[in-house]
Design an enzyme around this catalytic site. Structure first.
Site: not given
Length: 282
Positions: A60, A144, A196, A223
């Site tokens: 991330d 990502e 979550c 993160d």
């Protein structure tokens, strides 16, 4: 590029006779702030076999830390532009005071251009070094699929986002992934920070909220929680196609990492359209 400028003397240590003439697809002169460079575009299949590490990682990227992985490990953001901004502003003021058309203005402009060039090269070398380390340590890397063009529309964060050079990092990840036969997977960024990683429940947070706290008892750094979600989505994309047993992939981009949310072996031919290979001949 067929400009007809004649014969040039090449200054450097590279032995071009190592390559066959048909491998050299293009030759061009590139002007940088510190001089001219001769750039050779070569058609070379680079395939290096490495021992599998049997490790996976989810990344991330961020602004406070360059990236956070699914184990909570962080790499600091070097912020090259922020560190060099004081010098650049001083050089910009000096340039604005020089008379237009004068030799002093040309010299001031040259100094300013070199300062920007240095920062750009620092970003490139940092991204390359970190991407190489990640690829060497893992067999599958999930990250990502960010659209930087949309993110920089936020004028409060645009300078910091550009300084972080996330896209350049992604490009190097994909290049080294092809070179060493590792799997790199881009996953959709939606809700990776909100969901979550333990129970999947959505926990709304603002950008200022740096800790993920869920009713299931899960409490993590924001993160790290996102990195765990990214890795889970990356593994689900890869499915059972052989995460650690893939053959080395063509370094020119015919075969490469996966597109967002698609099956790994079904569409690896097409990523070249999404993430073109960065020229490595600068």
């Amino acid at each position: 590029d067929k400009k007809g400028i004649g014969r040039l003397r090449l200054v450097g240590s590279y032995d071009l006779h190592f390559y066959q003439p048909e491998q050299i697809k293009r030759v061009r002169l590139v002007r940088r702030a510190d001089g001219y460079y001769c750039q050779f575009i070569l058609s070379v299949d680079v395939q290096i076999k490495t021992e599998p590490t049997n490790k996976t990682i989810g990344l991330d990227v961020g602004l406070s830390a360059f990236y956070t992985d699914d184990q909570g490990n962080k790499v600091d953001n070097p912020k090259f532009l922020r560190k060099g901004e004081k010098k650049i502003k001083r050089l910009q003021r000096q340039l604005s005071r020089k008379q237009k058309g004068s030799n002093n203005r040309k010299k001031a402009r040259q100094k300013l251009a070199k300062a920007h060039l240095k920062i750009g090269r620092q970003r490139k070398e940092f991204s390359k070094r970190v991407a190489y380390s990640v690829i060497q340590s893992n067999d599958l890397v999930a990250y990502e699929d960010l659209r930087i063009k949309n993110l920089v529309k936020n004028h409060c964060l645009a300078k910091s986002i550009n300084d972080a050079a996330w896209y350049q990092f992604r490009t190097w990840l994909e290049y080294f992934g092809r070179k060493y036969g590792k799997v790199t997977i881009a996953v959709p960024p939606q809700y990776t920070s909100q969901n979550c990683s333990n129970c999947g429940k959505t926990v709304k947070k603002s950008l200022s909220t740096r800790t993920h706290v869920c009713s299931c008892g899960c409490q993590l750094d924001r993160d790290e929680n996102a990195a765990k979600n990214i890795l889970r989505m990356g593994l689900s994309t890869a499915g059972h196609t052989g995460t650690f047993g893939l053959e080395p992939i063509n370094a020119l981009g015919e075969l490469t990492s996966t597109l967002t949310g698609a099956i790994l072996l079904g569409q690896v031919d097409s990523l070249n359209k999404e993430s073109p290979v960065t020229s490595l001949c600068d």
